[in-house]
Design a protein around this motif. Structure first.
Motif, PDB file in Angstrom:
ATOM      1  N   LEU A 117     -26.282 -36.045 -12.836  1.00 50.53           N
ATOM      2  CA  LEU A 117     -26.064 -34.642 -12.479  1.00 50.53           C
ATOM      3  C   LEU A 117     -24.979 -34.446 -11.426  1.00 50.53           C
ATOM      4  O   LEU A 117     -24.958 -33.439 -10.731  1.00 50.53           O
ATOM      5  CB  LEU A 117     -27.368 -33.987 -12.025  1.00 50.53           C
ATOM      6  N   GLN A 118     -24.059 -35.403 -11.311  1.00 53.01           N
ATOM      7  CA  GLN A 118     -22.992 -35.284 -10.324  1.00 53.01           C
ATOM      8  C   GLN A 118     -22.050 -34.141 -10.669  1.00 53.01           C
ATOM      9  O   GLN A 118     -21.584 -33.427  -9.777  1.00 53.01           O
ATOM     10  CB  GLN A 118     -22.209 -36.588 -10.228  1.00 53.01           C
ATOM     11  N   GLY A 119     -21.776 -33.948 -11.954  1.00 48.88           N
ATOM     12  CA  GLY A 119     -20.883 -32.863 -12.371  1.00 48.88           C
ATOM     13  C   GLY A 119     -21.459 -31.498 -12.049  1.00 48.88           C
ATOM     14  O   GLY A 119     -20.755 -30.601 -11.583  1.00 48.88           O
ATOM     15  N   ILE A 120     -22.737 -31.326 -12.285  1.00 48.84           N
ATOM     16  CA  ILE A 120     -23.392 -30.050 -12.008  1.00 48.84           C
ATOM     17  C   ILE A 120     -23.359 -29.749 -10.511  1.00 48.84           C
ATOM     18  O   ILE A 120     -23.061 -28.630 -10.099  1.00 48.84           O
ATOM     19  CB  ILE A 120     -24.835 -30.058 -12.539  1.00 48.84           C
ATOM     20  N   VAL A 121     -23.650 -30.751  -9.699  1.00 51.62           N
ATOM     21  CA  VAL A 121     -23.637 -30.569  -8.244  1.00 51.62           C
ATOM     22  C   VAL A 121     -22.228 -30.201  -7.782  1.00 51.62           C
ATOM     23  O   VAL A 121     -22.057 -29.294  -6.955  1.00 51.62           O
ATOM     24  CB  VAL A 121     -24.140 -31.840  -7.528  1.00 51.62           C
ATOM     25  N   TRP A 122     -21.210 -30.857  -8.346  1.00 53.05           N
ATOM     26  CA  TRP A 122     -19.825 -30.591  -7.954  1.00 53.05           C
ATOM     27  C   TRP A 122     -19.430 -29.156  -8.311  1.00 53.05           C
ATOM     28  O   TRP A 122     -18.843 -28.444  -7.499  1.00 53.05           O
ATOM     29  CB  TRP A 122     -18.893 -31.593  -8.636  1.00 53.05           C
ATOM     30  N   LYS A 161     -21.419 -26.539  -8.835  1.00 50.02           N
ATOM     31  CA  LYS A 161     -22.174 -25.604  -7.995  1.00 50.02           C
ATOM     32  C   LYS A 161     -21.572 -25.512  -6.596  1.00 50.02           C
ATOM     33  O   LYS A 161     -21.501 -24.436  -6.011  1.00 50.02           O
ATOM     34  CB  LYS A 161     -23.638 -26.018  -7.916  1.00 50.02           C
ATOM     35  N   GLU A 162     -21.137 -26.632  -6.066  1.00 54.11           N
ATOM     36  CA  GLU A 162     -20.541 -26.652  -4.734  1.00 54.11           C
ATOM     37  C   GLU A 162     -19.197 -25.926  -4.711  1.00 54.11           C
ATOM     38  O   GLU A 162     -18.921 -25.134  -3.824  1.00 54.11           O
ATOM     39  CB  GLU A 162     -20.352 -28.103  -4.281  1.00 54.11           C
ATOM     40  N   LYS A 163     -18.361 -26.169  -5.722  1.00 47.27           N
ATOM     41  CA  LYS A 163     -17.040 -25.545  -5.791  1.00 47.27           C
ATOM     42  C   LYS A 163     -17.127 -24.039  -6.018  1.00 47.27           C
ATOM     43  O   LYS A 163     -16.307 -23.286  -5.517  1.00 47.27           O
ATOM     44  CB  LYS A 163     -16.203 -26.166  -6.920  1.00 47.27           C
ATOM     45  N   GLU A 164     -18.092 -23.583  -6.798  1.00 51.08           N
ATOM     46  CA  GLU A 164     -18.209 -22.174  -7.159  1.00 51.08           C
ATOM     47  C   GLU A 164     -19.189 -21.403  -6.274  1.00 51.08           C
ATOM     48  O   GLU A 164     -19.456 -20.238  -6.537  1.00 51.08           O
ATOM     49  CB  GLU A 164     -18.628 -22.038  -8.622  1.00 51.08           C
ATOM     50  N   SER A 165     -19.702 -22.028  -5.241  1.00 48.99           N
ATOM     51  CA  SER A 165     -20.694 -21.360  -4.399  1.00 48.99           C
ATOM     52  C   SER A 165     -20.118 -20.115  -3.717  1.00 48.99           C
ATOM     53  O   SER A 165     -20.828 -19.134  -3.515  1.00 48.99           O
ATOM     54  CB  SER A 165     -21.259 -22.327  -3.361  1.00 48.99           C
ATOM     55  N   GLN A 166     -18.826 -20.123  -3.386  1.00 49.65           N
ATOM     56  CA  GLN A 166     -18.208 -18.958  -2.757  1.00 49.65           C
ATOM     57  C   GLN A 166     -18.016 -17.815  -3.749  1.00 49.65           C
ATOM     58  O   GLN A 166     -17.861 -16.664  -3.367  1.00 49.65           O
ATOM     59  CB  GLN A 166     -16.832 -19.304  -2.161  1.00 49.65           C
ATOM     60  N   ASN A 167     -18.002 -18.123  -5.052  1.00 48.34           N
ATOM     61  CA  ASN A 167     -17.755 -17.114  -6.085  1.00 48.34           C
ATOM     62  C   ASN A 167     -19.039 -16.568  -6.690  1.00 48.34           C
ATOM     63  O   ASN A 167     -19.005 -15.999  -7.775  1.00 48.34           O
ATOM     64  CB  ASN A 167     -16.877 -17.712  -7.194  1.00 48.34           C
ATOM     65  N   ASN A 168     -20.161 -16.761  -6.021  1.00 49.31           N
ATOM     66  CA  ASN A 168     -21.448 -16.230  -6.480  1.00 49.31           C
ATOM     67  C   ASN A 168     -21.801 -16.753  -7.875  1.00 49.31           C
ATOM     68  O   ASN A 168     -22.075 -15.975  -8.794  1.00 49.31           O
ATOM     69  CB  ASN A 168     -21.438 -14.701  -6.444  1.00 49.31           C
ATOM     70  N   LEU A 169     -21.791 -18.062  -8.036  1.00 47.27           N
ATOM     71  CA  LEU A 169     -22.125 -18.699  -9.307  1.00 47.27           C
ATOM     72  C   LEU A 169     -23.553 -18.379  -9.717  1.00 47.27           C
ATOM     73  O   LEU A 169     -24.483 -18.521  -8.921  1.00 47.27           O
ATOM     74  CB  LEU A 169     -21.963 -20.221  -9.191  1.00 47.27           C
ATOM     75  N   GLN A 170     -23.726 -17.938 -10.952  1.00 47.93           N
ATOM     76  CA  GLN A 170     -25.039 -17.682 -11.522  1.00 47.93           C
ATOM     77  C   GLN A 170     -25.370 -18.844 -12.453  1.00 47.93           C
ATOM     78  O   GLN A 170     -24.563 -19.209 -13.294  1.00 47.93           O
ATOM     79  CB  GLN A 170     -25.051 -16.369 -12.309  1.00 47.93           C
ATOM     80  N   THR A 171     -26.549 -19.404 -12.330  1.00 52.04           N
ATOM     81  CA  THR A 171     -26.981 -20.525 -13.149  1.00 52.04           C
ATOM     82  C   THR A 171     -28.155 -20.079 -14.007  1.00 52.04           C
ATOM     83  O   THR A 171     -29.084 -19.445 -13.514  1.00 52.04           O
ATOM     84  CB  THR A 171     -27.411 -21.709 -12.262  1.00 52.04           C
ATOM     85  N   THR A 172     -28.108 -20.419 -15.300  1.00 53.31           N
ATOM     86  CA  THR A 172     -29.172 -20.033 -16.220  1.00 53.31           C
ATOM     87  C   THR A 172     -29.303 -21.092 -17.306  1.00 53.31           C
ATOM     88  O   THR A 172     -28.558 -22.062 -17.323  1.00 53.31           O
ATOM     89  CB  THR A 172     -28.907 -18.637 -16.820  1.00 53.31           C
ATOM     90  N   ARG A 173     -30.229 -20.892 -18.200  1.00 55.05           N
ATOM     91  CA  ARG A 173     -30.444 -21.783 -19.347  1.00 55.05           C
ATOM     92  C   ARG A 173     -30.440 -20.948 -20.616  1.00 55.05           C
ATOM     93  O   ARG A 173     -30.662 -19.743 -20.577  1.00 55.05           O
ATOM     94  CB  ARG A 173     -31.789 -22.491 -19.228  1.00 55.05           C
ATOM     95  N   LEU A 174     -30.206 -21.592 -21.743  1.00 47.81           N
ATOM     96  CA  LEU A 174     -30.174 -20.879 -23.020  1.00 47.81           C
ATOM     97  C   LEU A 174     -31.523 -20.268 -23.375  1.00 47.81           C
ATOM     98  O   LEU A 174     -31.575 -19.250 -24.060  1.00 47.81           O
ATOM     99  CB  LEU A 174     -29.738 -21.807 -24.153  1.00 47.81           C
ATOM    100  N   ASP A 175     -32.615 -20.856 -22.920  1.00 50.74           N
ATOM    101  CA  ASP A 175     -33.935 -20.333 -23.262  1.00 50.74           C
ATOM    102  C   ASP A 175     -34.412 -19.245 -22.299  1.00 50.74           C
ATOM    103  O   ASP A 175     -35.522 -18.730 -22.435  1.00 50.74           O
ATOM    104  CB  ASP A 175     -34.965 -21.459 -23.330  1.00 50.74           C
ATOM    105  N   ASN A 176     -33.562 -18.842 -21.358  1.00 44.14           N
ATOM    106  CA  ASN A 176     -33.908 -17.784 -20.407  1.00 44.14           C
ATOM    107  C   ASN A 176     -33.941 -16.435 -21.131  1.00 44.14           C
ATOM    108  O   ASN A 176     -32.998 -16.073 -21.827  1.00 44.14           O
ATOM    109  CB  ASN A 176     -32.886 -17.747 -19.268  1.00 44.14           C
ATOM    110  N   LYS A 177     -35.007 -15.691 -20.952  1.00 44.69           N
ATOM    111  CA  LYS A 177     -35.150 -14.388 -21.618  1.00 44.69           C
ATOM    112  C   LYS A 177     -34.134 -13.367 -21.113  1.00 44.69           C
ATOM    113  O   LYS A 177     -33.797 -12.430 -21.819  1.00 44.69           O
ATOM    114  CB  LYS A 177     -36.567 -13.846 -21.414  1.00 44.69           C
TER     115      LYS A 177
END
Length: 84
Positions: free
Chosen positions: A4-9, A11-27
Motif C-alpha cells: 500500500l505504498q502507492g496509496i499512502v503516497w 493520499k499524502e500528495k493530494e491531502s492539500q487538495n481535499n482528496l476524497q477516498t471511496t470504494r466501488l461498493d460504496n452506496k
C-alpha cells in the motif's frame, strides 16, 4: 501494490487538495463523484478490480459536454458541472 505504498503516497500528495477516498461498493459513490466534479476535488477509488462500473466511463474518458461557457459530465442520469 501489496504494501500500500502507492496509496499512502497519493493520499499524502493530494491531502492539500481535499482528496476524497471511496470504494466501488460504496452506496454514495455517485454523490461523492458529483460533489468532487463540481468542486474540482480529487477522488481515489480503492480496491478496483479488472472491470469498472459503466456509470464511471464518461468521467474516466473525460467526455465533457459544453453548454455555453460551462462544461458538464454525465454521471448516471444527471449532467454535473465539471470544474477542472
Amino acid at each position: 501494490d501489496p504494501q500500500l505504498q502507492g496509496i499512502v503516497w497519493v493520499k499524502e500528495k493530494e491531502s492539500q487538495n481535499n482528496l476524497q477516498t471511496t470504494r466501488l461498493d460504496n452506496k454514495k459513490l455517485l454523490n461523492i463523484m458529483e460533489k468532487c466534479l463540481e468542486g474540482g476535488m480529487s477522488v481515489m477509488i480503492e480496491n478496483v478490480q479488472e472491470a469498472l462500473d459503466a456509470v464511471l466511463a464518461p468521467i474516466i474518458a473525460r467526455q465533457k459536454i459544453k453548454k455555453g461557457r460551462n462544461f458538464f459530465v454525465k454521471v448516471g442520469d444527471k449532467e454535473v458541472e465539471y470544474h477542472p
